[in-house]
Design an enzyme around this catalytic site. Structure first.
Site, mmCIF file in Angstrom:
data_model
loop_
_atom_site.group_PDB
_atom_site.id
_atom_site.type_symbol
_atom_site.label_atom_id
_atom_site.label_comp_id
_atom_site.label_asym_id
_atom_site.label_seq_id
_atom_site.Cartn_x
_atom_site.Cartn_y
_atom_site.Cartn_z
ATOM 1 N N ASN A 9 0.867 -1.187 0.000
ATOM 2 C CA ASN A 9 0.000 0.000 0.000
ATOM 3 C C ASN A 9 0.900 1.232 0.000
ATOM 4 O O ASN A 9 1.517 1.547 1.014
ATOM 5 C CB ASN A 9 -0.887 -0.036 1.252
ATOM 6 C CG ASN A 9 -1.719 1.229 1.408
ATOM 7 O OD1 ASN A 9 -1.794 2.055 0.503
ATOM 8 N ND2 ASN A 9 -2.349 1.375 2.569
ATOM 9 N N LYS A 11 -0.005 4.225 -0.193
ATOM 10 C CA LYS A 11 -0.660 5.396 0.435
ATOM 11 C C LYS A 11 -0.470 6.629 -0.459
ATOM 12 O O LYS A 11 -0.462 6.480 -1.681
ATOM 13 C CB LYS A 11 -0.118 5.593 1.856
ATOM 14 C CG LYS A 11 -0.169 4.297 2.674
ATOM 15 C CD LYS A 11 0.089 4.476 4.132
ATOM 16 C CE LYS A 11 -0.008 3.125 4.832
ATOM 17 N NZ LYS A 11 0.135 3.216 6.273
ATOM 18 N N HIS A 94 -9.342 1.208 5.204
ATOM 19 C CA HIS A 94 -8.058 1.425 5.886
ATOM 20 C C HIS A 94 -8.268 2.392 7.048
ATOM 21 O O HIS A 94 -9.041 3.341 6.948
ATOM 22 C CB HIS A 94 -7.022 1.975 4.900
ATOM 23 C CG HIS A 94 -5.635 1.911 5.446
ATOM 24 N ND1 HIS A 94 -5.179 2.804 6.389
ATOM 25 C CD2 HIS A 94 -4.623 1.039 5.224
ATOM 26 C CE1 HIS A 94 -3.933 2.475 6.708
ATOM 27 N NE2 HIS A 94 -3.574 1.418 6.017
ATOM 28 N N GLU A 96 -6.583 4.745 8.095
ATOM 29 C CA GLU A 96 -6.323 6.160 7.775
ATOM 30 C C GLU A 96 -7.534 6.798 7.109
ATOM 31 O O GLU A 96 -7.825 7.972 7.331
ATOM 32 C CB GLU A 96 -5.063 6.260 6.892
ATOM 33 C CG GLU A 96 -3.812 5.968 7.713
ATOM 34 C CD GLU A 96 -2.651 5.385 6.925
ATOM 35 O OE1 GLU A 96 -2.668 5.417 5.682
ATOM 36 O OE2 GLU A 96 -1.717 4.884 7.581
ATOM 37 N N GLU A 161 -4.901 -4.802 10.741
ATOM 38 C CA GLU A 161 -3.867 -3.790 10.922
ATOM 39 C C GLU A 161 -4.113 -3.031 12.227
ATOM 40 O O GLU A 161 -4.908 -2.083 12.259
ATOM 41 C CB GLU A 161 -3.889 -2.793 9.758
ATOM 42 C CG GLU A 161 -3.633 -3.417 8.408
ATOM 43 C CD GLU A 161 -3.131 -2.398 7.388
ATOM 44 O OE1 GLU A 161 -2.050 -2.616 6.844
ATOM 45 O OE2 GLU A 161 -3.806 -1.372 7.182
ATOM 46 N N GLY A 167 3.145 2.232 10.785
ATOM 47 C CA GLY A 167 4.145 3.287 10.631
ATOM 48 C C GLY A 167 4.918 3.624 11.890
ATOM 49 O O GLY A 167 5.626 4.622 11.933
ATOM 50 N N SER A 207 3.933 -2.173 10.226
ATOM 51 C CA SER A 207 5.380 -2.254 10.443
ATOM 52 C C SER A 207 5.991 -3.597 10.034
ATOM 53 O O SER A 207 6.925 -4.078 10.675
ATOM 54 C CB SER A 207 5.721 -1.919 11.903
ATOM 55 O OG SER A 207 5.349 -0.582 12.195
HETATM 56 P P1 13P Z 1 3.404 0.360 7.551
HETATM 57 O O1 13P Z 1 3.865 -0.935 6.911
HETATM 58 O O2 13P Z 1 4.116 1.561 7.008
HETATM 59 O O3 13P Z 1 3.369 0.273 9.031
HETATM 60 O O4 13P Z 1 1.869 0.566 7.065
HETATM 61 C C1 13P Z 1 0.986 -0.481 7.201
HETATM 62 C C2 13P Z 1 -0.263 -0.123 6.484
HETATM 63 O O5 13P Z 1 -1.001 0.746 6.909
HETATM 64 C C3 13P Z 1 -0.563 -0.825 5.232
HETATM 65 O O6 13P Z 1 -1.854 -0.573 4.797
#
Ligand code: 13P
Length: 250
Positions: A9, A11, A94, A96, A161, A167, A207
């Site tokens: 992803n 983002k 997601h 976010e 997640e 992150g 992560s």
């Molecule tokens: P990270 O791998 O950067 O922690 O992000 C995970 C994520 O949100 C994937 O959708």
């Protein structure tokens, strides 16, 4: 039986200048591969990357879709548009987007249904907050999200997640990941039947790095990963894909 899936992803990252990363992945993982490989770039890059990935082992996905097929929704993108641009998957729900855009479980479910209607494979995301984990509610939160976010039928993927692991470099204990994934499989079996539950790939996200991927993929009900930061560079995403391909059952 389900295939394993390594999904990246991107983002809100990626310009045409980053297409060399995709080229590196295509070269490193020629078709056919024992696991599915997916990149979900920003929508602006879908067309260009789709042209690059034609006949390769790399599939493409969007990061969100509207519930409607078309209409007066400035700035939004529909599932048929993603399909038209070359996507086979779309991430929905997601954390976010749930946080930034107030998306609810009901909306996420409607997005997943719109994706299925358009011939896309939805990757439905869920996971608890840090406060919910601390309070001992992680499993209950995830099960409630499952109940309310999943469509009644169709082929979909689920990504667990934990919000506090995204992150941050923090990853749950392996036993905690296993507990949630086992609970998700049992929840699916109760709702859809044991055979259908076995066909759903359950991804872990938060992560995931080359250094921790293998131990996470060794867990019985982890069928792959949804990778953020480490999916942006082929030199990081490549070893994660390799670890998945080397894991039992791939
Ligand atoms: P990270 O791998 O950067 O922690 O992000 C995970 C994520 O949100 C994937 O959708």
């Amino acid at each position: 039986m389900r295939r394993k899936l390594a999904a990246g992803n991107w983002k809100m990252n990626g310009l045409l200048a980053n297409m060399a990363e995709v080229q590196s992945l295509i070269a490193a993982f020629p078709a056919p591969q024992p696991v599915d490989i997916l990149i979900c770039p920003p929508a602006t890059l879908l067309g260009a990357i789709a042209a690059q990935c034609r006949d390769s082992a790399i599939a493409l996905g969007g990061q969100y879709c509207h519930t409607a097929t078309a209409g007066a929704h400035t700035g939004d993108i529909s599932a048929p548009m993603l399909k038209d641009a070359g996507a086979d998957y779309v991430i929905v729900g997601h954390s976010e987007r749930r946080a930034d855009h107030g998306e609810t479980n009901a909306q996420v479910r409607a997005q997943a249904e719109a994706a299925l209607e358009a011939g896309l494979n939805p990757i439905i995301c869920l996971g608890e907050s840090e406060a919910e984990r601390r309070a001992g509610h992680a499993r209950a939160v995830v099960e409630a999200q499952l109940d309310a976010s999943l469509p009644d039928q169709g082929a979909f993927v689920i990504a667990y997640e934990p919000i506090w692991a995204i992150g941050t470099g923090l990853v749950p204990e392996l036993g905690d990941i296993a507990e949630i994934h086992d609970a998700m499989r049992a929840n699916l079996a109760a709702r859809y039947g044991a055979d259908a539950a076995k066909s759903v790939p359950l991804l872990y996200g938060g992560s995931v790095k080359p250094t921790n991927a293998a131990e996470i993929f060794a867990l019985e009900n982890v069928d792959g990963a949804l990778v953020g930061g480490a999916s942006l560079k082929a030199q990081d995403f490549g070893p994660i894909i390799t670890a998945l391909a080397a894991s039992d059952g791939a």
